[in-house]
Design a protein around this motif. Structure first.
Motif, short mmCIF file in Angstrom:
data_model
loop_
_atom_site.label_atom_id
_atom_site.label_comp_id
_atom_site.label_asym_id
_atom_site.label_seq_id
_atom_site.Cartn_x
_atom_site.Cartn_y
_atom_site.Cartn_z
N GLY A 51 0.82 -1.21 0.00
CA GLY A 51 0.00 0.00 0.00
C GLY A 51 0.85 1.26 0.00
O GLY A 51 1.97 1.28 0.52
N GLN A 52 0.31 2.34 -0.56
CA GLN A 52 1.08 3.57 -0.70
C GLN A 52 1.39 4.24 0.64
O GLN A 52 2.35 4.99 0.75
N TYR A 53 0.60 3.99 1.67
CA TYR A 53 0.86 4.60 2.98
C TYR A 53 1.69 3.69 3.89
O TYR A 53 1.91 4.03 5.04
N MET A 54 2.13 2.57 3.34
CA MET A 54 3.01 1.67 4.11
C MET A 54 4.44 2.16 3.93
O MET A 54 5.06 1.94 2.89
N THR A 55 4.95 2.85 4.94
CA THR A 55 6.28 3.43 4.83
C THR A 55 7.37 2.41 5.10
O THR A 55 8.48 2.54 4.61
N GLU A 145 9.93 -20.51 2.87
CA GLU A 145 10.51 -21.52 3.76
C GLU A 145 9.74 -21.62 5.06
O GLU A 145 9.24 -20.63 5.57
N ALA A 146 9.72 -22.82 5.60
CA ALA A 146 9.07 -23.03 6.89
C ALA A 146 9.89 -22.39 8.00
O ALA A 146 11.10 -22.23 7.88
N GLY A 147 9.22 -22.02 9.08
CA GLY A 147 9.90 -21.42 10.22
C GLY A 147 9.04 -20.36 10.88
O GLY A 147 7.84 -20.25 10.62
N PHE A 148 9.68 -19.55 11.73
CA PHE A 148 8.99 -18.47 12.42
C PHE A 148 9.31 -17.17 11.69
O PHE A 148 10.45 -16.72 11.67
N TRP A 149 8.29 -16.56 11.10
CA TRP A 149 8.44 -15.34 10.32
C TRP A 149 7.83 -14.16 11.06
O TRP A 149 6.84 -14.32 11.77
N LYS A 150 8.43 -12.99 10.87
CA LYS A 150 7.92 -11.78 11.48
C LYS A 150 7.75 -10.73 10.39
O LYS A 150 8.68 -10.45 9.63
N ILE A 151 6.55 -10.16 10.31
CA ILE A 151 6.24 -9.09 9.35
C ILE A 151 5.90 -7.85 10.16
O ILE A 151 4.97 -7.86 10.96
N VAL A 152 6.66 -6.77 9.96
CA VAL A 152 6.43 -5.52 10.66
C VAL A 152 6.06 -4.48 9.61
O VAL A 152 6.81 -4.25 8.67
N VAL A 153 4.89 -3.86 9.78
CA VAL A 153 4.39 -2.87 8.82
C VAL A 153 4.22 -1.53 9.54
O VAL A 153 3.53 -1.46 10.56
N GLY A 154 4.83 -0.50 9.01
CA GLY A 154 4.67 0.85 9.54
C GLY A 154 3.84 1.67 8.57
O GLY A 154 4.08 1.66 7.36
N LEU A 155 2.84 2.36 9.08
CA LEU A 155 1.93 3.16 8.25
C LEU A 155 1.96 4.62 8.66
O LEU A 155 2.24 4.94 9.82
N THR A 156 1.66 5.49 7.69
CA THR A 156 1.41 6.90 7.99
C THR A 156 0.04 7.24 7.42
O THR A 156 -0.38 6.68 6.42
N GLN A 157 -0.65 8.15 8.06
CA GLN A 157 -1.96 8.54 7.55
C GLN A 157 -2.02 10.01 7.29
O GLN A 157 -1.35 10.81 7.82
#
Length: 157
Positions: A51-55, A145-157
């Motif tokens: 998304g465009q607001y996902m910095t 790949e299998a395992g423990f994944w972490k997704i961190v998303v920062g947004l601005t509005q």
């Protein structure tokens, strides 16, 4: 002083001929070796849409986790803070998690604050391609790949 005067002259001619032939063969067989480039490792994840607001979108595989799970953390940079008019900006909200490829069995909420929330997908089957809707912004990501994944998303509005 000629050291070859005690040796049979015919043997000296054969020795010289063989020496010259050996040097010629060696010089013809010497050629530059091709540099073999090491193969690039396949990327363990792919982001198809953001998304465009996902910095900031950070996708990484954590080595400390052993279970097959994905933790998604969405934070609004200005969420939870008040405006001059007194209105408080909302935090990031994960409204939809859709598995396009692969699947998961359980979703659990880890935390929720004024800035956003964090959820975890349990018992994941990889490869997993997710289409996430976070505060009306879409993130399409695939982990191979299998395992423990972490997704961190920062947004601005």
């Amino acid at each position: 002083m000629d050291i070859f005067k005690f040796i049979n002259p015919e043997a000296v001619k054969i020795f010289k001929f063989l020496s010259i032939a050996l040097i010629a063969c060696l010089s013809l067989s010497v050629h530059a070796q091709k540099k073999e480039r090491p193969e690039k490792p396949l990327k363990q994840f792919t982001i198809y849409e953001k998304g465009q607001y996902m910095t900031k979108v950070d996708v990484r595989k954590e080595l400390r986790g052993t279970e097959n799970s994905v933790q998604i953390e969405a934070l609004n940079v200005s969420g939870g803070s008040g405006l001059i008019r007194g209105e408080v900006l909302p935090g990031a909200e994960i409204s939809q998690v859709l598995a396009i490829v692969g699947n998961y069995n359980l979703t659990r909420q880890i935390s929720k604050s004024g800035r956003g929330e964090s959820i975890q997908l349990m018992d994941v089957v990889y490869p997993l391609r997710l289409r996430l809707t976070i505060s009306n912004q879409v993130l399409d990501v695939e982990m191979k790949e299998a395992g423990f994944w972490k997704i961190v998303v920062g947004l601005t509005q």
